[in-house]
Design a protein around this motif. Structure first.
Motif, short mmCIF file in Angstrom:
data_model
loop_
_atom_site.label_atom_id
_atom_site.label_comp_id
_atom_site.label_asym_id
_atom_site.label_seq_id
_atom_site.Cartn_x
_atom_site.Cartn_y
_atom_site.Cartn_z
N LEU A 150 45.57 46.03 35.09
CA LEU A 150 45.84 47.17 35.95
C LEU A 150 45.81 48.44 35.11
N SER A 151 45.15 49.47 35.62
CA SER A 151 44.99 50.70 34.85
C SER A 151 45.43 51.90 35.69
N LYS A 152 46.63 52.42 35.42
CA LYS A 152 47.17 53.62 36.08
C LYS A 152 47.12 53.48 37.59
N THR A 153 47.77 52.47 38.11
CA THR A 153 47.78 52.19 39.54
C THR A 153 49.16 52.46 40.14
N ILE A 154 49.20 52.57 41.46
CA ILE A 154 50.45 52.67 42.20
C ILE A 154 50.55 51.42 43.07
N ILE A 155 51.48 50.54 42.71
CA ILE A 155 51.73 49.32 43.46
C ILE A 155 53.06 49.51 44.18
N SER A 156 53.03 49.54 45.50
CA SER A 156 54.25 49.76 46.26
C SER A 156 55.12 48.50 46.27
N GLY A 157 56.20 48.54 47.01
CA GLY A 157 57.13 47.41 47.03
C GLY A 157 56.60 46.20 47.79
N HIS A 158 57.04 45.02 47.38
CA HIS A 158 56.71 43.75 48.06
C HIS A 158 55.21 43.48 48.11
N VAL A 159 54.49 43.90 47.07
CA VAL A 159 53.05 43.65 46.97
C VAL A 159 52.83 42.41 46.10
N ILE A 160 51.78 41.65 46.40
CA ILE A 160 51.33 40.56 45.53
C ILE A 160 49.91 40.87 45.09
N VAL A 161 49.70 40.91 43.78
CA VAL A 161 48.36 41.09 43.21
C VAL A 161 47.90 39.73 42.71
N GLY A 162 46.85 39.20 43.29
CA GLY A 162 46.39 37.86 42.99
C GLY A 162 45.87 37.70 41.57
N ALA A 163 45.98 36.49 41.05
CA ALA A 163 45.60 36.17 39.68
C ALA A 163 44.17 36.59 39.38
N GLY A 164 43.97 37.11 38.16
CA GLY A 164 42.63 37.43 37.68
C GLY A 164 42.04 38.71 38.21
N SER A 165 42.83 39.53 38.90
CA SER A 165 42.30 40.75 39.52
C SER A 165 42.25 41.91 38.53
N PHE A 166 41.36 42.84 38.83
CA PHE A 166 41.27 44.11 38.09
C PHE A 166 41.45 45.24 39.07
N LEU A 167 42.39 46.16 38.77
CA LEU A 167 42.63 47.33 39.59
C LEU A 167 42.39 48.57 38.74
N GLY A 168 41.42 49.40 39.15
CA GLY A 168 41.01 50.54 38.36
C GLY A 168 41.93 51.75 38.51
N VAL A 169 41.61 52.78 37.74
CA VAL A 169 42.43 53.99 37.65
C VAL A 169 42.63 54.61 39.04
N ASN A 170 43.89 54.97 39.31
CA ASN A 170 44.29 55.66 40.55
C ASN A 170 44.13 54.81 41.80
N THR A 171 44.13 53.51 41.66
CA THR A 171 44.23 52.62 42.82
C THR A 171 45.64 52.70 43.38
N THR A 172 45.75 52.74 44.71
CA THR A 172 47.04 52.73 45.39
C THR A 172 47.07 51.58 46.38
N VAL A 173 48.16 50.80 46.34
CA VAL A 173 48.30 49.65 47.22
C VAL A 173 49.55 49.84 48.08
N ARG A 174 49.38 49.77 49.38
CA ARG A 174 50.47 49.97 50.34
C ARG A 174 51.50 48.85 50.22
N ASP A 175 52.74 49.15 50.61
CA ASP A 175 53.82 48.16 50.54
C ASP A 175 53.50 46.96 51.42
N GLY A 176 53.88 45.79 50.90
CA GLY A 176 53.74 44.55 51.66
C GLY A 176 52.37 43.93 51.65
N VAL A 177 51.41 44.53 50.95
CA VAL A 177 50.03 44.04 50.95
C VAL A 177 49.88 42.89 49.95
N ARG A 178 49.04 41.93 50.31
CA ARG A 178 48.70 40.84 49.40
C ARG A 178 47.24 40.99 49.00
N ILE A 179 46.99 41.15 47.70
CA ILE A 179 45.63 41.23 47.16
C ILE A 179 45.21 39.84 46.71
#
Length: 219
Positions: A150-179
């Protein structure tokens, strides 16, 4: 100081040496790479040893190991080398910057690399072999599964980021989301709903204006 061997000879391994030497209980003593990729026998005064020979030169009882590889092949290359290091019998180190914000419930895991200005809120879980480049916000009760970058991301509360993922600069993930697992989410993405495994998200970059700067008079 604990003795450390770093796998890799790229810019990330150079940074790893700096961070470990200046801000941890470890001191880097050597580098290692697969023998087929060895081009030099030393770097910065430290020996470079073929991976196939490393345990013959550096005892598993006296040295720890850290794998300093980025997100190549969706983090798979780094994952393989961490597994090989453990199979050889090495204790795998982790780094958590003294300038990161973590709380008493945080538990570091092997081959985590958590740089400065990360904020990891309470009740989160960060998996093994996760790289958090500087500037991430990991919200409360969220989970970043193993082998992510993960590189300079905003991960909100109750998020799951799945194994092996890459999240680039300034990615924002809404609360409760499962990636999903092994997602490639490009810089500037906004993720508002669940994603499936193996998905790719990319934001179109800023377009160049047809007007040259020489014609802009009110700037």
């Amino acid at each position: 100081m604990k003795k450390l061997i770093v796998f890799g000879l790229g810019s990330i391994s150079e940074l790893a040496q700096f961070y470990f030497d200046h801000d941890s209980e470890y001191r880097v003593e050597a580098f290692t790479v697969d023998g087929a990729f060895m081009k030099e026998s030393s770097v910065g005064g430290l020996p470079v040893i073929a991976w196939e020979e490393i345990e013959k030169r550096f005892s598993i009882h006296d040295y720890h190991l850290f794998v300093a590889i980025g997100y190549s092949q969706m983090n798979r290359l780094r994952t393989v080398k961490v597994r090989e290091a453990e199979e050889k019998g090495y204790a795998v180190a982790h780094y958590v910057s003294s300038k990161a914000t973590v709380f008493s419930d945080f538990q570091a895991k092997p081959n985590q690399f958590i740089l400065e200005d990360n904020t990891i809120q309470p009740f989160t879980r960060i998996g093994k072999n996760v790289i958090l480049w500087c500037g991430n916000h990991i919200g409360h009760h969220s989970v970043v599964e193993e082998n992510c970058f993960l590189s300079k991301t905003i991960i909100s509360g109750h998020v799951i980021v799945g194994a092996g993922s890459f999240l680039g600069v300034n990615t924002t993930v809404r609360d409760g989301v499962r990636i999903g697992r092994e997602n490639l989410i490009g810089a500037g993405s906004l993720i508002l709903k669940d994603t499936g495994d193996g998905e790719v998200y990319a934001v179109k970059g800023t377009e160049k204006s047809r007007v040259p700067s020489s014609r802009i008079t009110k700037f």
